[in-house]
Write a protein that holds these residues in place. Structure first.
Motif, PDB file in Angstrom:
ATOM      1  N   VAL A   1      23.363  49.711   1.153  1.00  0.00           N
ATOM      2  CA  VAL A   1      22.377  49.229   2.110  1.00  0.00           C
ATOM      3  C   VAL A   1      21.256  48.518   1.358  1.00  0.00           C
ATOM      4  O   VAL A   1      21.071  48.706   0.158  1.00  0.00           O
TER       5      VAL A   1
ATOM      6  N   ARG B   1      19.328  57.771   0.003  1.00  0.00           N
ATOM      7  CA  ARG B   1      20.271  56.744   0.457  1.00  0.00           C
ATOM      8  C   ARG B   1      21.682  57.321   0.575  1.00  0.00           C
ATOM      9  O   ARG B   1      22.411  57.027   1.531  1.00  0.00           O
TER      10      ARG B   1
ATOM     11  N   ASN C   1      15.828  49.390   3.720  1.00  0.00           N
ATOM     12  CA  ASN C   1      16.220  50.302   4.794  1.00  0.00           C
ATOM     13  C   ASN C   1      15.522  51.652   4.695  1.00  0.00           C
ATOM     14  O   ASN C   1      15.042  52.194   5.690  1.00  0.00           O
TER      15      ASN C   1
ATOM     16  N   ASN D   1      11.836  51.632   5.618  1.00  0.00           N
ATOM     17  CA  ASN D   1      11.704  51.461   7.067  1.00  0.00           C
ATOM     18  C   ASN D   1      11.866  52.788   7.793  1.00  0.00           C
ATOM     19  O   ASN D   1      11.128  53.091   8.740  1.00  0.00           O
TER      20      ASN D   1
ATOM     21  N   TRP E   1      23.201  57.128   4.185  1.00  0.00           N
ATOM     22  CA  TRP E   1      24.242  56.107   4.294  1.00  0.00           C
ATOM     23  C   TRP E   1      25.343  56.408   3.268  1.00  0.00           C
ATOM     24  O   TRP E   1      25.511  55.679   2.281  1.00  0.00           O
TER      25      TRP E   1
END
Length: 230
Positions: free
Chosen positions: A73, A64, A77, A80, A68
């Motif tokens: 987030v 993550r 996410n 996915n 990002w």
């Protein structure tokens, strides 16, 4: 915020072959079975991180923070993006060939990836020029690592019955090469002897993959020719 809690995932410019896929991190392309595969930006960055850090498992927190940075987030996410990467690779989450779920932690790349020779500088700008000659032609090579066999990503096209799909690996650097058999059925031979480990090749050395013969050639370019003091 995740960036302050995790060390950055370092990325490199590499060209890697795994199964029927090639990932080129310099051109930011993925090829599968010789065809380009579209990837979103986040999916490419995820796949690049997993492949380059293999076989280390990357935590969800690390991924993550990498995908990002400095942004909060939703938990969904990352799964996915993992699902998109698996779809691009035709991978199965229950029986993974490439992306393994580390339950309660994160994900890891579990395939066998081989670094290939990437885009090379013009021959006049290189210290050495390399060639691989066989009955069907001559292949120019740059320094790097190459797969030899019937696999679609082999550096030379081979379809002989005595050649395995992933027959041997050739590493080229510093004016010579190292040849390694990859457990082929019919063997790799250097100077008539079956290879059981690795063998160093210099200019003019011959070797065989099964019954297919090759000659490794290397020469020093004129721009790097040795000079004598006046």
């Amino acid at each position: 915020m995740f960036g302050a809690q995790c060390r950055p995932i370092e990325t490199l410019e590499l060209r890697l072959s795994f199964a029927e896929c090639v990932l080129d991190t310099a051109t930011r392309e993925l090829w599968r079975a010789g065809e380009p595969v579209h990837l979103t930006l986040k999916t490419f960055e995820l796949l690049q991180a997993l492949v380059e850090q293999r076989p280390r498992a990357l935590s969800k927190q690390e991924l993550r923070a990498h995908l990002w940075p400095d942004t909060h987030v939703q938990d969904a996410n990352l799964p996915n993006v993992i699902a998109e990467a698996r779809e691009a690779l035709a991978d199965d989450a229950r029986h993974p060939r490439f992306i393994r779920t580390v339950h309660g932690f994160g994900y890891a790349f579990c395939g066998e990836a081989v670094e290939m020779g990437g885009a090379a500088a013009p021959e006049t700008e290189r210290r050495y020029v390399y060639r691989l000659a066989w009955d069907d032609g001559v292949a120019p090579l740059a320094e790097g690592e190459y797969l030899l066999g019937r696999h679609p990503q082999s550096v030379v096209p081979l379809d002989g019955e005595t050649v395995s799909r992933r027959h041997a690996r050739l590493r080229i650097a510093g004016g010579e090469a190292v040849l390694e058999d990859l457990g082929s059925r019919n063997g790799t031979f250097v100077k008539g002897e079956r290879l059981t480990g690795q063998a160093r090749l210099v200019d003019g050395d011959e070797f065989r993959l099964g019954s297919v013969s090759f000659t490794f050639r290397v020469s020093r370019t004129s721009s790097y020719a040795e000079t004598r003091d006046a």
